[in-house]
Scaffold this motif. Structure first.
Motif, PDB file in Angstrom:
ATOM      1  N   GLY A   1      34.648  25.373  41.003  1.00 16.21           N
ATOM      2  CA  GLY A   1      34.458  25.874  39.642  1.00 16.21           C
ATOM      3  C   GLY A   1      33.838  24.833  38.728  1.00 16.21           C
ATOM      4  N   THR A   2      33.227  25.312  37.643  1.00 20.21           N
ATOM      5  CA  THR A   2      32.706  24.426  36.602  1.00 20.21           C
ATOM      6  C   THR A   2      32.574  25.226  35.309  1.00 20.21           C
ATOM      7  OG1 THR A   2      30.958  22.870  35.973  1.00 20.21           O
ATOM      8  CG2 THR A   2      30.247  24.820  37.162  1.00 20.21           C
ATOM      9  N   GLY A   3      32.739  24.561  34.171  1.00 20.86           N
ATOM     10  CA  GLY A   3      32.660  25.297  32.899  1.00 20.86           C
ATOM     11  C   GLY A   3      33.764  26.337  32.849  1.00 20.86           C
ATOM     12  N   ASP A   4      33.389  27.603  32.586  1.00 22.67           N
ATOM     13  CA  ASP A   4      34.409  28.659  32.525  1.00 22.67           C
ATOM     14  C   ASP A   4      34.276  29.644  33.687  1.00 22.67           C
ATOM     15  OD1 ASP A   4      32.046  29.898  31.844  1.00 22.67           O
ATOM     16  OD2 ASP A   4      32.881  31.032  30.158  1.00 22.67           O
ATOM     17  N   MET A   5      33.559  29.241  34.767  1.00 17.74           N
ATOM     18  CA  MET A   5      33.378  30.127  35.913  1.00 17.74           C
ATOM     19  C   MET A   5      33.792  29.418  37.200  1.00 17.74           C
ATOM     20  SD  MET A   5      31.743  33.121  34.955  1.00 17.74           S
ATOM     21  CE  MET A   5      30.932  33.737  36.420  1.00 17.74           C
ATOM     22  N   ALA A   6      34.350  30.184  38.127  1.00 21.98           N
ATOM     23  CA  ALA A   6      34.718  29.631  39.430  1.00 21.98           C
ATOM     24  C   ALA A   6      34.400  30.648  40.509  1.00 21.98           C
ATOM     25  CB  ALA A   6      36.213  29.290  39.462  1.00 21.98           C
ATOM     26  N   ILE A   7      34.374  30.178  41.747  1.00 21.95           N
ATOM     27  CA  ILE A   7      34.345  31.087  42.892  1.00 21.95           C
ATOM     28  C   ILE A   7      35.803  31.222  43.320  1.00 21.95           C
ATOM     29  CG2 ILE A   7      33.653  31.375  45.304  1.00 21.95           C
ATOM     30  CD1 ILE A   7      31.148  31.536  43.801  1.00 21.95           C
ATOM     31  N   ALA A   8      36.217  32.450  43.596  1.00 17.56           N
ATOM     32  CA  ALA A   8      37.599  32.673  44.040  1.00 17.56           C
ATOM     33  C   ALA A   8      37.596  33.578  45.263  1.00 17.56           C
ATOM     34  CB  ALA A   8      38.404  33.325  42.919  1.00 17.56           C
ATOM     35  N   MET A   9      38.575  33.390  46.140  1.00 22.30           N
ATOM     36  CA  MET A   9      38.804  34.340  47.230  1.00 22.30           C
ATOM     37  C   MET A   9      39.824  35.328  46.698  1.00 22.30           C
ATOM     38  SD  MET A   9      38.108  35.338  50.313  1.00 22.30           S
ATOM     39  CE  MET A   9      37.538  34.113  51.509  1.00 22.30           C
ATOM     40  N   LEU A  10      39.472  36.616  46.678  1.00 20.58           N
ATOM     41  CA  LEU A  10      40.362  37.632  46.114  1.00 20.58           C
ATOM     42  C   LEU A  10      40.533  38.806  47.054  1.00 20.58           C
ATOM     43  CD1 LEU A  10      39.340  38.208  42.368  1.00 20.58           C
ATOM     44  CD2 LEU A  10      41.559  37.431  43.212  1.00 20.58           C
ATOM     45  N   ARG A  11      41.730  39.350  47.073  1.00 17.23           N
ATOM     46  CA  ARG A  11      41.963  40.587  47.826  1.00 17.23           C
ATOM     47  C   ARG A  11      41.197  41.717  47.131  1.00 17.23           C
ATOM     48  NH1 ARG A  11      45.682  40.542  51.605  1.00 17.23           N
ATOM     49  NH2 ARG A  11      45.846  42.808  51.551  1.00 17.23           N
ATOM     50  N   LEU A  12      40.474  42.514  47.908  1.00 13.90           N
ATOM     51  CA  LEU A  12      39.635  43.555  47.302  1.00 13.90           C
ATOM     52  C   LEU A  12      40.447  44.645  46.612  1.00 13.90           C
ATOM     53  CD1 LEU A  12      36.798  43.916  49.948  1.00 13.90           C
ATOM     54  CD2 LEU A  12      36.607  43.021  47.629  1.00 13.90           C
ATOM     55  N   ASN A  13      41.685  44.885  47.091  1.00 11.14           N
ATOM     56  CA  ASN A  13      42.456  45.973  46.471  1.00 11.14           C
ATOM     57  C   ASN A  13      42.849  45.678  45.026  1.00 11.14           C
ATOM     58  OD1 ASN A  13      44.483  44.129  46.942  1.00 11.14           O
ATOM     59  ND2 ASN A  13      45.600  45.389  48.423  1.00 11.14           N
ATOM     60  N   VAL A  14      42.775  44.400  44.600  1.00  9.74           N
ATOM     61  CA  VAL A  14      43.122  44.124  43.195  1.00  9.74           C
ATOM     62  C   VAL A  14      42.004  44.551  42.253  1.00  9.74           C
ATOM     63  CG1 VAL A  14      44.608  42.165  43.772  1.00  9.74           C
ATOM     64  CG2 VAL A  14      42.256  41.741  43.059  1.00  9.74           C
ATOM     65  N   LEU A  15      40.820  44.829  42.803  1.00 12.25           N
ATOM     66  CA  LEU A  15      39.702  45.228  41.949  1.00 12.25           C
ATOM     67  C   LEU A  15      39.771  46.711  41.597  1.00 12.25           C
ATOM     68  CD1 LEU A  15      36.748  43.371  43.710  1.00 12.25           C
ATOM     69  CD2 LEU A  15      38.215  42.565  41.870  1.00 12.25           C
ATOM     70  N   GLU A  16      40.625  47.454  42.317  1.00 11.65           N
ATOM     71  CA  GLU A  16      40.609  48.910  42.159  1.00 11.65           C
ATOM     72  C   GLU A  16      41.059  49.389  40.790  1.00 11.65           C
ATOM     73  OE1 GLU A  16      42.725  50.106  45.680  1.00 11.65           O
ATOM     74  OE2 GLU A  16      41.103  49.289  46.925  1.00 11.65           O
ATOM     75  N   ASP A  17      42.054  48.751  40.200  1.00  5.38           N
ATOM     76  CA  ASP A  17      42.477  49.220  38.869  1.00  5.38           C
ATOM     77  C   ASP A  17      42.619  48.036  37.915  1.00  5.38           C
ATOM     78  OD1 ASP A  17      44.568  48.168  40.210  1.00  5.38           O
ATOM     79  OD2 ASP A  17      46.079  49.551  39.436  1.00  5.38           O
TER      80      ASP A  17
END
Length: 302
Positions: free
Chosen positions: A263-279
């Motif tokens: 990450g740098t500034g106010d952005m990062a790369i993250a590994m995320l479970r896809l099901n959290v994007l649903e709602d």
């Protein structure tokens, strides 16, 4: 790409180094080992590819460009010796030489709206051309990342003067990369754990589905055709505080659903479970006490 970077600028990628693979069997040798089609590499074209475990997990990723008949692999400097050693395990009787060329070549990134133009390249990902003592190519993963240069150290100065490039900062280059959602080697991918499709390798031109066998191919293909990807690397915006350090867990209602990587500034790369994007409207994600907002890259198909 983004405002404020119209003038092309270069940065020395000190964390990168070059491995040279040459000899009559060089292409055939690499073709059986890496995720992309080595036959496509030519003076006019460079590729990005990965070398996996037999179980299809990430080990190394690198760029391949052709310079003076040799295949030059732009890879992580501190892992070059390990990469070279592993490649040599598969050499057997192949007529191929695998040499550390890091003392001979410098690796640069050129970013900014007109990076490709400034180097006389069309803006298409992977387009390459030879220069005196090396090669320049549009980043094969995403044209928005600008171009890369592999050039003999003693010709670096002349190249930069001729191209009229000013020096930029690694931080501004990293911001562009993270905003685009493009992983940076082991800063974002875990050795022997990450599966290529979790890192967007497919959409970022790093896998050739038509080529023959390579190491780890079976799992990679199965992941795709069975839709087995349950988590993805993606950009996240840090909304209200300090950037959490790499490895900080991302929580949703006290439950761990991912982790911060580079990450740098106010952005990062993250590994995320896809099901959290649903709602997401109803979910607040946090890491290290700050709110985290996933941002889907425009190239991603998840």
């Amino acid at each position: 790409m983004h405002s404020g970077s119209a003038m092309p600028a270069y940065v020395d990628l000190k964390t990168r180094a070059v491995l040279s693979v040459s000899g009559p069997d060089a292409r055939k040798f690499l073709q059986g080992l890496v995720s992309n089609d080595v036959e496509k590499v030519a003076p006019e074209r460079a590729i990005h590819a990965a070398f996996l475990t037999a179980q299809g997990k990430y080990l190394f990723d690198f760029f391949i460009a052709e310079v003076a008949g040799a295949l030059l692999l732009d890879c992580e400097a501190e892992r070059l010796a390990d990469f070279q050693k592993r490649l040599r395990l598969y050499k057997l009787r192949s007529k191929v030489e695998i040499a550390d060329a890091s003392g001979r070549y410098a690796v640069l990134a050129v970013s900014g709206e007109d990076a490709a133009d400034a180097l006389g390249l069309t803006g298409e990902a992977g387009v390459a051309k030879e220069i005196d003592g090396g090669a320049v190519f549009v980043d094969p993963r995403h044209a928005g990342l600008g171009a890369r240069v592999i050039v003999e150290t003693d010709k670096r100065g002349a190249f930069l003067a001729a191209a009229g490039l000013s020096e930029g900062t690694l931080d501004s280059y990293d911001r562009v990369r993270i905003r685009l959602g493009v992983p940076d080697g082991t800063r974002d991918m875990q050795i022997e754990k990450t599966v290529l499709l979790e890192a967007g390798f497919d959409e970022l031109n790093g896998v050739d589905w038509q080529k023959g066998c390579y190491m780890g191919q079976e799992l990679t293909a199965r992941t795709k055709y069975r839709g087995l990807v349950k988590r993805r690397l993606m950009p996240v915006r840090i909304l209200d505080g300090e950037m959490p350090s790499p490895g900080t867990p991302i929580l949703r209602d006290e439950r761990e659903v991912g982790e911060i990587r580079s990450g740098t500034g106010d952005m990062a790369i993250a590994m995320l479970r896809l099901n959290v994007l649903e709602d997401l409207e109803h979910a607040v994600l946090s890491a290290g006490g700050v709110t985290v907002l996933p941002v889907k890259p425009d190239w991603a198909r998840f």
